[in-house]
Design a protein around this motif. Structure first.
Motif, short mmCIF file in Angstrom:
data_model
loop_
_atom_site.label_atom_id
_atom_site.label_comp_id
_atom_site.label_asym_id
_atom_site.label_seq_id
_atom_site.Cartn_x
_atom_site.Cartn_y
_atom_site.Cartn_z
N THR A 52 0.66 -11.00 3.44
CA THR A 52 0.92 -12.00 4.67
C THR A 52 0.75 -11.42 6.21
N GLY A 53 0.11 -10.25 6.14
CA GLY A 53 -0.11 -9.53 7.60
C GLY A 53 1.11 -8.87 8.04
N GLN A 54 2.19 -8.43 7.26
CA GLN A 54 3.22 -7.77 7.41
C GLN A 54 3.35 -6.82 6.36
N PRO A 55 3.99 -5.70 6.98
CA PRO A 55 4.10 -4.56 5.85
C PRO A 55 5.03 -5.05 4.67
N CYS A 56 4.65 -4.57 3.41
CA CYS A 56 5.28 -4.82 2.21
C CYS A 56 6.82 -4.53 2.55
N TRP A 57 7.81 -5.12 1.83
CA TRP A 57 9.19 -4.66 2.22
C TRP A 57 9.58 -3.43 1.74
N TYR A 58 9.02 -2.69 0.79
CA TYR A 58 9.21 -1.20 0.41
C TYR A 58 8.81 -0.15 1.27
N LYS A 59 7.87 -0.97 2.51
CA LYS A 59 7.07 0.27 3.23
C LYS A 59 8.07 0.20 4.41
N ASN A 60 8.93 -0.71 4.75
CA ASN A 60 9.95 -0.43 5.60
C ASN A 60 10.65 0.83 5.45
N THR A 61 10.95 1.69 6.48
CA THR A 61 11.35 3.27 6.60
C THR A 61 12.83 3.04 5.86
N ASP A 62 13.50 2.01 6.22
CA ASP A 62 15.01 1.86 5.75
C ASP A 62 15.26 1.27 4.40
N VAL A 63 14.08 0.96 3.67
CA VAL A 63 14.15 0.29 2.42
C VAL A 63 13.59 1.03 1.39
N GLY A 64 12.21 1.44 1.23
CA GLY A 64 11.82 2.35 0.34
C GLY A 64 11.82 1.78 -1.09
N LEU A 65 12.02 2.81 -2.00
CA LEU A 65 12.27 2.07 -3.35
C LEU A 65 13.60 1.38 -3.70
N HIS A 66 14.41 1.13 -2.72
CA HIS A 66 15.53 0.34 -2.66
C HIS A 66 15.22 -1.06 -2.87
N ALA A 67 13.90 -1.34 -2.68
CA ALA A 67 13.24 -2.62 -2.86
C ALA A 67 13.55 -3.29 -4.34
N PHE A 68 13.41 -2.34 -5.03
CA PHE A 68 13.55 -2.62 -6.58
C PHE A 68 15.02 -3.41 -6.81
N GLN A 69 16.12 -2.47 -6.13
CA GLN A 69 17.42 -3.11 -6.30
C GLN A 69 17.35 -4.67 -5.55
N ASP A 70 16.85 -4.71 -4.38
CA ASP A 70 16.84 -5.80 -3.77
C ASP A 70 16.00 -7.31 -4.73
N ALA A 71 14.92 -6.76 -5.29
CA ALA A 71 14.35 -7.63 -6.22
C ALA A 71 15.00 -8.01 -7.33
#
Length: 332
Positions: A52-71
């Motif tokens: 949707t025109g924004q960087p994917c959540w995991y692409k944020n420098t302070d997130v990375g693969l932690h996005a799996f845990q968020d999911a």
């Protein structure tokens, strides 16, 4: 997402206590949260850059693969919300079962998608690109996004007829297929600045409607080009694949295909055997477009957003100057 209960509910939405309205909103949030959770993990697995025109959540420098845990947190919190607000209601077990089924279906679709691309990259065998495989993956991934909110509305109306649920799921599968095929085409025949998502289907070797259809009508030389270039992280390979798609005029073929699916949807909804679900006029969530509509107006909406806008020409895509009618039907 459920915006309000179906009109045939026993009591008008405006007469509900605020606490009851909140519970309905909470169920809508649950549907959207689960969809966002699936999108987050899908972006990681597809190596996507934007959504949707924004960087994917995991692409944020302070997130990375932690996005799996968020999911995972997003995927598991729904149970506690429903338990808190519906554990004393007769709908509780039905809601739990429905959402569990939705998560299972979506995850199965994701797994089938991953397994397919992995096997193709390993073997380079084209025989797996069949209409059956493509439809199976598409419907597993998206059906519950359409069917889930509709079924929730039916559950809240105390609908117990299994025929009604079967009919609702059947038409939801066709709508899901239509949207997935459109998404496949927008990956190639549209500009990423308009769709809000960088294309990855070709580089990841996805079993898309475009690839399946191309292999059905391509000549020997074109098939060899597809086999040698599909599924590689290389811009020249992507361009060669697109060249074949354009040579085969798949943009025009898609319009004919979409019209057939649209007519199928209309026939199903208007059929006498569909009367059980049609009389409810339940609200269908078209999560891919961010809107919720009465079932009776779904055909009109699909015709306006999917069948009417022409896919842009190759020159238009390359120039980056897309007309409004060529944009993705994602609405806010």
């Amino acid at each position: 997402m459920i915006r309000r209960p179906p009109r045939s509910t026993l009591f008008p939405y405006t007469t509900l206590f605020r606490s009851e309205q909140f519970k309905i909103h909470m169920l809508a949030w649950t549907c959207e949260t689960l969809r966002s959770c699936i999108n987050m993990t899908d972006d990681i697995m597809d190596n996507s850059e934007t959504r949707t025109g924004q960087p994917c959540w995991y692409k944020n420098t302070d997130v990375g693969l932690h996005a799996f845990q968020d999911a995972m947190l997003m995927e598991t919190k729904w149970f506690f919300l429903i338990k808190k607000h519906f554990s004393d209601k007769i709908h509780f077990s039905s809601l739990i079962e429905l959402i569990h089924e939705g998560i299972w279906e979506a995850n199965m679709g994701q797994s089938m998608d991953l397994i397919f691309t992995k096997n193709f990259k390993k073997t380079r065998v084209l025989s797996g690109f069949t209409s059956e495989n493509q439809e199976r993956i598409a419907c597993k991934k998206l059906t519950m996004a359409v069917y889930g909110p509709l079924a929730i509305g039916m559950i809240l109306q105390d609908v117990s007829d299994p025929v009604a649920y079967s009919q609702a799921k059947f038409v939801s599968r066709i709508i899901a297929k239509l949207y997935m095929d459109l998404n496949d085409c927008l990956e190639v025949f549209s500009n990423s600045t308009e769709t809000g998502k960088m294309p990855t289907d070709i580089t990841e070797g996805k079993c898309t409607w475009l690839m399946v259809t191309a292999l059905q009508i391509a000549n020997k030389e074109q098939k060899q080009i597809l086999k040698s270039n599909y599924g590689y992280q290389d811009e020249e390979c992507v361009e060669r694949v697109k060249n074949v798609f354009y040579e085969l005029q798949l943009d025009k073929t898609y319009k004919e295909h979409a019209n057939r699916l649209y007519k199928n949807i209309v026939e199903v909804i208007e059929a006498p055997t569909f009367s059980v679900i049609r009389t409810l006029d339940g609200y269908v969530s078209l999560s891919m477009t961010g809107v919720s509509l009465p079932l009776s107006v779904v055909p009109t909406f699909l015709k306006a957003t999917i069948l009417s806008p022409p896919l842009p020409s190759r020159e238009t895509v390359r120039s980056g100057r897309l007309k409004p009618s060529c944009q993705s039907p994602t609405l806010t």
